[in-house]
Design a protein around this motif. Structure first.
Motif, PDB file in Angstrom:
ATOM      1  N   ALA A 104      60.861  66.159  12.357  1.00  0.00           N
ATOM      2  CA  ALA A 104      62.003  66.117  13.278  1.00  0.00           C
ATOM      3  C   ALA A 104      63.085  65.188  12.752  1.00  0.00           C
ATOM      4  CB  ALA A 104      61.533  65.678  14.664  1.00  0.00           C
ATOM      5  N   LYS A 105      62.685  64.043  12.216  1.00  0.00           N
ATOM      6  CA  LYS A 105      63.641  63.101  11.641  1.00  0.00           C
ATOM      7  C   LYS A 105      64.370  63.737  10.457  1.00  0.00           C
ATOM      8  CE  LYS A 105      63.818  58.343   9.793  1.00  0.00           C
ATOM      9  NZ  LYS A 105      64.227  58.581   8.397  1.00  0.00           N
ATOM     10  N   ALA A 106      63.619  64.462   9.630  1.00  0.00           N
ATOM     11  CA  ALA A 106      64.230  65.111   8.468  1.00  0.00           C
ATOM     12  C   ALA A 106      65.214  66.200   8.894  1.00  0.00           C
ATOM     13  CB  ALA A 106      63.136  65.700   7.572  1.00  0.00           C
ATOM     14  N   MET A 107      64.883  66.935   9.962  1.00  0.00           N
ATOM     15  CA  MET A 107      65.823  67.946  10.450  1.00  0.00           C
ATOM     16  C   MET A 107      67.131  67.310  10.902  1.00  0.00           C
ATOM     17  SD  MET A 107      63.887  71.063  12.446  1.00  0.00           S
ATOM     18  CE  MET A 107      62.713  70.156  13.442  1.00  0.00           C
ATOM     19  N   TRP A 108      67.029  66.215  11.641  1.00  0.00           N
ATOM     20  CA  TRP A 108      68.227  65.511  12.099  1.00  0.00           C
ATOM     21  C   TRP A 108      69.072  65.049  10.912  1.00  0.00           C
ATOM     22  CZ3 TRP A 108      70.996  64.779  16.358  1.00  0.00           C
ATOM     23  CH2 TRP A 108      71.892  63.687  16.414  1.00  0.00           C
ATOM     24  N   GLU A 109      68.414  64.463   9.926  1.00  0.00           N
ATOM     25  CA  GLU A 109      69.130  63.963   8.749  1.00  0.00           C
ATOM     26  C   GLU A 109      69.708  65.102   7.910  1.00  0.00           C
ATOM     27  OE1 GLU A 109      66.176  61.534   6.889  1.00  0.00           O
ATOM     28  OE2 GLU A 109      66.526  59.823   8.243  1.00  0.00           O
ATOM     29  N   ALA A 110      69.119  66.299   8.006  1.00  0.00           N
ATOM     30  CA  ALA A 110      69.623  67.460   7.274  1.00  0.00           C
ATOM     31  C   ALA A 110      70.745  68.170   8.033  1.00  0.00           C
ATOM     32  CB  ALA A 110      68.490  68.439   6.984  1.00  0.00           C
ATOM     33  N   GLY A 111      71.183  67.582   9.136  1.00  0.00           N
ATOM     34  CA  GLY A 111      72.337  68.108   9.851  1.00  0.00           C
ATOM     35  C   GLY A 111      72.029  69.040  10.993  1.00  0.00           C
ATOM     36  N   ILE A 112      70.766  69.189  11.342  1.00  0.00           N
ATOM     37  CA  ILE A 112      70.385  70.051  12.462  1.00  0.00           C
ATOM     38  C   ILE A 112      70.537  69.275  13.765  1.00  0.00           C
ATOM     39  CG2 ILE A 112      68.455  71.284  13.536  1.00  0.00           C
ATOM     40  CD1 ILE A 112      67.448  71.832  10.641  1.00  0.00           C
ATOM     41  N   SER A 113      71.208  69.861  14.736  1.00  0.00           N
ATOM     42  CA  SER A 113      71.403  69.220  16.036  1.00  0.00           C
ATOM     43  C   SER A 113      70.561  69.842  17.141  1.00  0.00           C
ATOM     44  CB  SER A 113      72.877  69.281  16.445  1.00  0.00           C
ATOM     45  OG  SER A 113      73.675  68.454  15.623  1.00  0.00           O
ATOM     46  N   ALA A 114      70.192  71.117  16.987  1.00  0.00           N
ATOM     47  CA  ALA A 114      69.435  71.824  18.020  1.00  0.00           C
ATOM     48  C   ALA A 114      68.411  72.737  17.364  1.00  0.00           C
ATOM     49  CB  ALA A 114      70.375  72.631  18.909  1.00  0.00           C
ATOM     50  N   VAL A 115      67.252  72.884  18.035  1.00  0.00           N
ATOM     51  CA  VAL A 115      66.116  73.595  17.444  1.00  0.00           C
ATOM     52  C   VAL A 115      65.475  74.499  18.486  1.00  0.00           C
ATOM     53  CG1 VAL A 115      63.897  73.355  16.250  1.00  0.00           C
ATOM     54  CG2 VAL A 115      65.653  71.582  15.972  1.00  0.00           C
ATOM     55  N   GLY A 116      65.207  75.753  18.101  1.00  0.00           N
ATOM     56  CA  GLY A 116      64.317  76.616  18.862  1.00  0.00           C
ATOM     57  C   GLY A 116      62.926  76.491  18.266  1.00  0.00           C
ATOM     58  N   ASP A 117      62.004  75.893  19.017  1.00  0.00           N
ATOM     59  CA  ASP A 117      60.712  75.509  18.438  1.00  0.00           C
ATOM     60  C   ASP A 117      59.554  76.225  19.118  1.00  0.00           C
ATOM     61  OD1 ASP A 117      59.106  73.775  16.665  1.00  0.00           O
ATOM     62  OD2 ASP A 117      58.374  72.961  18.566  1.00  0.00           O
ATOM     63  N   ILE A 118      58.711  76.850  18.313  1.00  0.00           N
ATOM     64  CA  ILE A 118      57.521  77.540  18.806  1.00  0.00           C
ATOM     65  C   ILE A 118      56.412  76.521  19.083  1.00  0.00           C
ATOM     66  CG2 ILE A 118      55.733  79.221  18.263  1.00  0.00           C
ATOM     67  CD1 ILE A 118      58.445  80.512  18.589  1.00  0.00           C
ATOM     68  N   SER A 119      55.804  76.631  20.267  1.00  0.00           N
ATOM     69  CA  SER A 119      54.700  75.737  20.614  1.00  0.00           C
ATOM     70  C   SER A 119      53.561  76.551  21.217  1.00  0.00           C
ATOM     71  CB  SER A 119      55.153  74.674  21.624  1.00  0.00           C
ATOM     72  OG  SER A 119      56.082  73.780  21.041  1.00  0.00           O
ATOM     73  N   ASN A 120      52.349  76.323  20.713  1.00  0.00           N
ATOM     74  CA  ASN A 120      51.159  76.956  21.276  1.00  0.00           C
ATOM     75  C   ASN A 120      50.447  76.053  22.268  1.00  0.00           C
ATOM     76  OD1 ASN A 120      51.054  78.056  18.034  1.00  0.00           O
ATOM     77  ND2 ASN A 120      51.088  79.558  19.691  1.00  0.00           N
ATOM     78  N   GLY A 121      50.702  74.754  22.191  1.00  0.00           N
ATOM     79  CA  GLY A 121      50.163  73.778  23.132  1.00  0.00           C
ATOM     80  C   GLY A 121      51.231  72.744  23.406  1.00  0.00           C
ATOM     81  N   ASN A 122      50.837  71.627  24.019  1.00  0.00           N
ATOM     82  CA  ASN A 122      51.839  70.618  24.406  1.00  0.00           C
ATOM     83  C   ASN A 122      51.844  69.385  23.510  1.00  0.00           C
ATOM     84  OD1 ASN A 122      49.555  69.261  25.204  1.00  0.00           O
ATOM     85  ND2 ASN A 122      49.943  69.446  27.413  1.00  0.00           N
ATOM     86  N   ILE A 123      51.272  69.489  22.301  1.00  0.00           N
ATOM     87  CA  ILE A 123      51.185  68.310  21.443  1.00  0.00           C
ATOM     88  C   ILE A 123      52.555  67.803  20.998  1.00  0.00           C
ATOM     89  CG2 ILE A 123      50.926  69.600  19.278  1.00  0.00           C
ATOM     90  CD1 ILE A 123      48.888  67.346  18.462  1.00  0.00           C
ATOM     91  N   SER A 124      53.572  68.682  20.996  1.00  0.00           N
ATOM     92  CA  SER A 124      54.909  68.250  20.573  1.00  0.00           C
ATOM     93  C   SER A 124      55.745  67.688  21.713  1.00  0.00           C
ATOM     94  CB  SER A 124      55.658  69.423  19.929  1.00  0.00           C
ATOM     95  OG  SER A 124      55.910  70.446  20.877  1.00  0.00           O
ATOM     96  N   LEU A 125      55.186  67.640  22.910  1.00  0.00           N
ATOM     97  CA  LEU A 125      55.962  67.241  24.088  1.00  0.00           C
ATOM     98  C   LEU A 125      56.514  65.823  23.953  1.00  0.00           C
ATOM     99  CD1 LEU A 125      54.972  68.155  27.711  1.00  0.00           C
ATOM    100  CD2 LEU A 125      55.975  65.937  27.230  1.00  0.00           C
ATOM    101  N   GLU A 126      55.685  64.876  23.565  1.00  0.00           N
ATOM    102  CA  GLU A 126      56.148  63.497  23.448  1.00  0.00           C
ATOM    103  C   GLU A 126      57.225  63.354  22.380  1.00  0.00           C
ATOM    104  OE1 GLU A 126      54.406  58.970  22.614  1.00  0.00           O
ATOM    105  OE2 GLU A 126      53.028  60.644  22.981  1.00  0.00           O
ATOM    106  N   GLN A 127      57.057  64.060  21.267  1.00  0.00           N
ATOM    107  CA  GLN A 127      58.062  64.024  20.201  1.00  0.00           C
ATOM    108  C   GLN A 127      59.407  64.507  20.727  1.00  0.00           C
ATOM    109  OE1 GLN A 127      58.280  62.985  16.964  1.00  0.00           O
ATOM    110  NE2 GLN A 127      60.396  63.680  17.097  1.00  0.00           N
ATOM    111  N   LYS A 128      59.381  65.547  21.523  1.00  0.00           N
ATOM    112  CA  LYS A 128      60.631  66.114  22.044  1.00  0.00           C
ATOM    113  C   LYS A 128      61.276  65.210  23.089  1.00  0.00           C
ATOM    114  CE  LYS A 128      59.170  70.740  20.806  1.00  0.00           C
ATOM    115  NZ  LYS A 128      58.486  71.978  21.201  1.00  0.00           N
ATOM    116  N   GLN A 129      60.500  64.409  23.749  1.00  0.00           N
ATOM    117  CA  GLN A 129      61.055  63.446  24.710  1.00  0.00           C
ATOM    118  C   GLN A 129      61.777  62.297  24.024  1.00  0.00           C
ATOM    119  OE1 GLN A 129      57.293  62.787  27.020  1.00  0.00           O
ATOM    120  NE2 GLN A 129      58.681  62.812  28.766  1.00  0.00           N
ATOM    121  N   ASN A 130      61.455  62.050  22.764  1.00  0.00           N
ATOM    122  CA  ASN A 130      61.959  60.857  22.074  1.00  0.00           C
ATOM    123  C   ASN A 130      62.744  61.203  20.821  1.00  0.00           C
ATOM    124  OD1 ASN A 130      60.555  58.674  23.728  1.00  0.00           O
ATOM    125  ND2 ASN A 130      58.816  59.941  23.140  1.00  0.00           N
ATOM    126  N   SER A 131      63.494  62.296  20.871  1.00  0.00           N
ATOM    127  CA  SER A 131      64.249  62.749  19.714  1.00  0.00           C
ATOM    128  C   SER A 131      65.708  62.950  20.085  1.00  0.00           C
ATOM    129  CB  SER A 131      63.664  64.076  19.194  1.00  0.00           C
ATOM    130  OG  SER A 131      64.472  64.610  18.157  1.00  0.00           O
TER     131      SER A 131
END
Length: 381
Positions: A104-131
């Motif tokens: 996620a940090k690398a995407m931000w630094e590569a100029g990405i501001s918004a992401v459509g992200d596939i999730s099969n479970g909720n393991i990415s939830l905390e990351q998305k709260q703090n990005s």
């Protein structure tokens, strides 16, 4: 309120190049207030050596698979690739959260501001709260047996409810099918009837085997099902390519068709005949990684399709960079103007995700982030 005034060699506003005599003006929070001529922009204009453009929109990513970078060999074909994902994704799971944070940090630094992200479970939830990134989470549902449709749907609805708890300025979510070869008719019908659920996303025609399965219930996916003892006794070949079999379920909706590596003119005409809003998401580096083939982008342009760009996952790509996807498209299709491909990477992606009021352009009132394009991409805001 303090103003930020930037002048580059040119400004790409998400739709077109404006020329070198324009100044981008933002407030101190990064909201665009205007793009006047330099003669009327006033004082304190900061000149930069490059092209100014809004932050990229990555319409297809799998953050959950970030710990699988380099694990699966290239050019195996999709059924083999999927087999290895399912067999190996548990390896290194103790490093999964750190890998997601790094990606996620690398995407931000590569100029990405918004992401459509596939999730099969909720393991990415905390990351998305703090990005600082905006995420639209596509909660992915799959199941080939009609008898299991209710339990699969209920599980995914539980995941969706967890992500709905963080909805707000930087997050939205929807429930989506994985792919035509992994969703039963019963499950397709349940997913398509989910209320207040937009946009939908699906992996579409990523391999020749997918179309072969729907045409004749044969091909490499039969061995894939056997490997995992999946019951496909209820699957009946439609005698068509996959797109014609499933797309009518989503009549009246908005759908992102992802990959489209083996979509042909008949498929595209069929999609255009349906009463729904269709976006075609290209992930060229992943297509080369998995199938060593690119979609017929010239045909998509000729047929005036709505095109956006994604990166797919680090399991199928060497980096999560929309700019690298742009470069690959330009390398293989040099006749496509840079202006057009940048539109796919910015305002088109924002429109596909339904976030054009904030992302993807320098329209006054938006807050898309600001990038500087030289030989590479640098994030300024």
């Amino acid at each position: 309120m303090k103003q930020i005034k930037l002048k580059g060699k040119d400004i790409f506003d998400g739709h077109r190049f404006l020329g070198e005599n324009k100044v981008l003006i933002l407030d101190e929070t990064g909201v665009v207030t205007g793009i006047p001529d330099d003669s009327s922009a006033g004082e304190n204009v900061q000149e930069v050596d490059g092209i100014l453009l809004p932050g990229f929109v990555n319409t297809h990513c799998h953050l959950e698979l970030s710990h699988m970078k380099g694990v699966i060999p290239e050019k195996t074909g999709l059924p083999s690739f999927l087999t290895q994902v399912m067999q190996l994704r548990g390896n290194g799971a103790n490093n999964q959260e750190a890998a997601m944070a790094s990606a996620a940090k690398a995407m931000w630094e590569a100029g990405i501001s918004a992401v459509g992200d596939i999730s099969n479970g909720n393991i990415s939830l905390e990351q998305k709260q703090n990005s600082p990134l905006y995420f639209h989470t596509f909660v992915e549902c799959m199941g080939v047996a009609d008898a299991g449709a209710d339990s699969r749907y209920d599980y995914s609805m539980g995941v969706l409810e967890a992500f709905r708890q963080i909805n707000g300025r930087l997050h939205q979510c929807s429930l989506v099918p994985h792919a035509p070869y992994s969703v039963s008719k019963t499950l397709f019908a349940k997913l398509a009837s989910t209320p207040k659920n937009t946009p939908v996303s699906i992996h579409n025609q990523e391999s020749a085997a997918e179309n072969q399965l729907y045409n004749s219930k044969s091909g490499d996916f039969m061995a894939f099902y056997e490997t995992f003892k999946m019951d496909i006794s209820g699957f009946q070949a439609s005698g068509t390519n996959s797109l014609e079999a499933y797309l009518p379920y989503f009549s009246g909706q908005k759908i992102l068709l992802v990959h489209n590596t083996f979509s042909n003119e008949q498929d595209i005409r069929f999609a255009q005949s349906q009463p729904l809003e269709t976006w075609w998401c290209l992930c060229p580096n992943a297509n080369l990684y998995i199938e060593n083939r690119l979609p017929d982008i010239a045909l998509l342009r000729k047929m005036q399709c709505n095109i956006a760009i994604g990166t797919d996952s680090l399991a199928s790509n060497h980096q999560l960079s929309v700019w690298e996807e742009v470069k690959t498209i330009r390398e293989h299709f040099p006749d496509i103007p840079l202006e057009e491909v940048l539109q796919w990477a910015t305002s088109n992606g924002a429109a596909a995700l339904g976030i054009g009021n904030t992302y993807g352009s320098f329209t006054p009132g938006t807050r898309p982030g600001v990038l500087l394009l030289t030989e590479n991409i640098t994030r300024l805001i």
